[in-house]
Each structure stands twice: as structure tokens, then as C-alpha cells.
Design a protein around this motif. Structure first.
Motif, short mmCIF file in Angstrom:
data_model
loop_
_atom_site.label_atom_id
_atom_site.label_comp_id
_atom_site.label_asym_id
_atom_site.label_seq_id
_atom_site.Cartn_x
_atom_site.Cartn_y
_atom_site.Cartn_z
N ALA A 289 0.82 -1.21 0.00
CA ALA A 289 0.00 0.00 0.00
C ALA A 289 0.85 1.26 0.00
CB ALA A 289 -0.92 -0.02 1.23
N ALA A 290 2.09 1.12 0.49
CA ALA A 290 2.98 2.28 0.54
C ALA A 290 3.78 2.46 -0.75
CB ALA A 290 3.94 2.13 1.72
N GLY A 291 3.63 1.52 -1.69
CA GLY A 291 4.36 1.61 -2.94
C GLY A 291 5.01 0.28 -3.30
N THR A 292 5.69 0.27 -4.43
CA THR A 292 6.30 -0.95 -4.96
C THR A 292 7.80 -0.95 -4.73
OG1 THR A 292 4.59 -1.15 -6.65
CG2 THR A 292 6.65 -2.34 -7.03
N VAL A 293 8.31 -2.10 -4.29
CA VAL A 293 9.75 -2.31 -4.18
C VAL A 293 10.19 -3.11 -5.41
CG1 VAL A 293 11.59 -3.43 -2.86
CG2 VAL A 293 9.69 -2.30 -1.66
N SER A 294 11.12 -2.58 -6.16
CA SER A 294 11.58 -3.25 -7.38
C SER A 294 12.44 -4.46 -7.05
CB SER A 294 12.39 -2.28 -8.24
OG SER A 294 11.60 -1.18 -8.65
N ALA A 295 12.39 -5.46 -7.91
CA ALA A 295 13.21 -6.66 -7.73
C ALA A 295 14.69 -6.32 -7.93
CB ALA A 295 12.80 -7.74 -8.72
#
Length: 373
Positions: free
Chosen positions: A160-166
Motif C-alpha cells: 500500500a505504501a508503494g512498490t519495491v523493485s526486484a
């Protein structure tokens, strides 16, 4: 036939050359097993475990007395083998190219040294190949070491706070260690790419779900040396590869290097200038650091930082997974001894194909052609 298993002497070596499992199997062949007290302790095998499997557990002197075969992970100091009978076998990872003085001492003492690290890469010897079994664990552990040093997550995470990239992981050298590194990084959710000088590895990289990074249309791309190892590349290929890799490295978060050429210093894959192009916080794990290193600035036994990049240079990586590494190593030795066990002679009798490949010394002389060349 008495088979002796000594406690390893090398600094930081936690593996052992026989486990209760393989002791039990060797006893079933008709051998007598003697294990030095404490030999398996660092790998989580107790003296009681060995005794329960049928071994006699005792002092170093008692273990050595009357032994016809000594099993070792790393070549022991010749002085520790005092009293070993003339013609006795010493079987293990003897590092013949890096420890020639020790090999000469084995010859002078009249022992027959058999280097399992020279096992030929042929089908029937696969179960005896200590380099493959230990490299497999090294590739796995390299990814875990990288993850521990990397200050971010490996998989993509949508919150919900955003996306963490792989994390982007680049594996250089697609042998046994490299393939396991690819598979492990993929399991952790990383975006993985890989390269090798052997074009035949492209399909292996793709089969594991990684992206192959290869130089195209340049002489020397095949890169296949003897025994399935990488060989030397043409100057044209090396230049083209350096250009390609430089552009790719600058975009990576984690790099794992695994390239080795038997009997030679490890090839340099990453220069200081290429390290400087990587983003601060990136991690490089050099699995070839003990053979000179693939990475400029890597230090054996240390984790160092250059240009904001963490360079991991752990020694003896398989030993950091001592229980599993010992189990696989010990099975390699058992598979070797049992394959050649002669019930009538109550001992193993080697054939020429494998015997000539791994035998370093016999009759007081160094006899291996690779050492005499």
C-alpha cells in the motif's frame, strides 16, 4: 583395510571427510574405520554418532596406526601423517597446483596421493566429483551472502505504501556454482541475467529463467576448454566482452563471479573502473578470490568496500555450510572407494582411466603428467 579419518587442520575448515552415513557403508564393504576424536564436531557429527556407525574413535596416533587409506577434505601436513605405512593412500582434495611442495613431501614419504579435485569429467565419475558437489553449495551460499550484504529486498513487493523493485542479479561464469547461483537468486525473486564464454551455456541460462548476456559474432565465442571447463579467449573476444559487460554491470545490484581455469590464476572479469560504474550499495561476491580473484580489489577472507560497492571475498565457502558440504564430500569419497572395491583383495583397485588422472605420487615419485608437464 583400515581407513583413517583425521580432524581437518586448515584454518577455518569445518568439513570432515567421512560422515556416520558413509562410515556405516564403508564398514559394510569390509573396511575398518578409525576416526580421530572431534573430527566431525564442527560439522555437527558427534563422536558418539561415529561410534554408533561402527567406527573406532580415538586419538590422532591411534587413528593413524596401521591405516592403509587416509581420507581428508584438504591435504594434511605431511608431519601429521608420521608413521603412515609406505604405499598407503591419501585421498582427498589435495590442491596439487597450489600445494606442490606438499605433494613432493607425500612422494618423498612413499605415500600414494590421490587428488579427488582432478577427477575427470566423465559420466561414470560424476558421483565422485568433489568440485561439482562443493561448487553447487558455493553458488547457493554466494547468493545468501549477497542478500545479507545488500541493504534491500530481493523480490518485487507491491504494498500500500508503494512498490519495491526486484533486485537485479548478474552471474558471471555458468558452471556448477553459477547455475546454482542463478537458480537460488531466481527463487528469491530477483531479476537474473548471466554470461559465460561458452556459448553452449546459453540454453542452460534460459532453462533457469534468466537472461543470457553474450558477445555475438566475435572469434573465440565457443570458449570450451578440456573437461567442460572454460578455456582462454581470443583478444578480440575479451575486448568485446569487456565492452558488453561494462554496460551491463552499471545497471546491476548484485554480481556473482565464479570463473576458474584449473591450474591457473582466476581470470579478471571486473576491473576497478567497472566497479566505479556500479551504484553505491551494490554487492559483488567473488567466488574465485582464493585463486587470485575475478574482481579487482577483492581480498580473500574479507568484505571490503570500493567506490561504495561491497566486495565479498569469503574463503572456503563450502565450509560455511559444513554439515551439507561434508555429507556430499563424504559421499563422493565413498562412491569412489566403493566403485573400485575388490572383495577378494579387501581394498579398492583403481583402473587406468581414473587412476592415472587423479594419482599424484607413487613409489616415491611425482607421477601425474599434469604436474610434470
Amino acid at each position: 583395510m583400515k581407513i583413517a579419518v583425521l580432524k581437518e587442520q586448515a584454518d577455518g575448515e569445518r568439513r570432515v571427510a567421512a560422515t556416520p552415513e558413509t562410515v556405516r557403508k564403508l564398514v559394510a564393504l569390509g573396511a575398518t574405520l578409525a576416526v580421530e576424536a572431534g573430527a566431525g564436531e564442527a560439522a555437527s557429527f558427534s563422536d558418539d554418532d561415529y561410534a554408533g556407525a561402527g567406527a573406532v574413535v580415538g586419538s590422532s596416533a591411534d587413528t593413524m596406526a596401521g591405516a592403509g587409506i587416509v581420507l581428508a577434505v584438504q591435504g594434511p601436513d605431511p608431519a601429521s601423517l608420521a608413521g603412515l605405512a609406505d604405499g598407503a593412500w591419501l585421498v582427498g582434495g589435495l590442491d596439487p597446483f597450489g600445494s606442490r611442495d606438499r605433494v613432493d613431501a607425500y612422494a618423498a614419504a612413499g605415500w600414494e596421493a590421490l587428488a579427488m579435485d582432478l577427477m575427470p569429467r566423465i559420466t561414470r565419475a560424476q558421483s565422485m566429483d568433489i568440485l561439482s558437489s562443493q561448487s553447487n553449495l558455493s553458488g547457493y551460499k554466494a547468493v545468501l551472502d549477497a542478500a545479507a550484504e545488500y541493504g534491500r529486498a530481493f523480490p518485487m513487493m507491491m504494498t500500500a505504501a508503494g512498490t519495491v523493485s526486484a533486485a537485479r542479479v548478474f552471474v558471471m561464469g555458468v558452471g556448477v556454482a553459477g547455475l546454482q547461483a542463478i537458480a537460488t537468486a531466481r527463487r528469491l525473486g530477483a531479476q537474473v541475467s548471466a554470461t559465460d564464454v561458452r556459448s553452449a551455456t546459453r540454453e542452460q541460462i534460459l532453462s533457469l529463467g534468466a537472461k543470457p548476456v553474450f558477445v555475438e559474432n566475435v572469434a573465440g565465442i565457443e570458449g570450451e576448454g578440456s573437461g567442460g571447463y572454460a578455456g582462454e579467449m581470443s583478444p578480440e573476444y575479451r575486448a568485446a566482452q569487456a565492452e558488453l559487460v561494462s554496460g551491463h554491470l552499471a545497471k546491476q545490484d548484485v554480481v556473482i563471479t565464479t570463473a576458474l581455469i584449473p591450474g591457473r590464476a582466476a581470470p579478471r572479469l571486473i576491473s576497478d573502473a567497472q566497479l566505479a560504474s556500479m551504484r553505491p550499495g551494490s554487492v559483488v561476491v567473488d567466488l574465485a578470490v582464493e585463486q587470485g580473484g575475478n574482481v579487482e580489489g577483492a581480498v580473500a577472507g574479507q568484505v571490503v568496500t570500493r567506490h561504495g560497492v561491497r566486495i565479498v571475498g569469503h574463503r572456503n565457502v563450502p565450509s560455511r555450510l559444513a554439515a551439507d558440504a561434508s555429507a556430499l564430500f563424504a559421499r563422493n569419497l565413498y562412491n569412489f572407494l566403493s566403485a573400485f572395491w575388490d572383495k577378494d583383495a579387501a581394498r579398492p583397485v583403481l583402473d587406468a582411466e581414473i587412476g592415472d588422472a587423479i594419482r599424484l605420487t607413487r613409489g616415491g615419485q611425482v607421477v601425474n603428467q599434469r604436474l610434470l608437464a
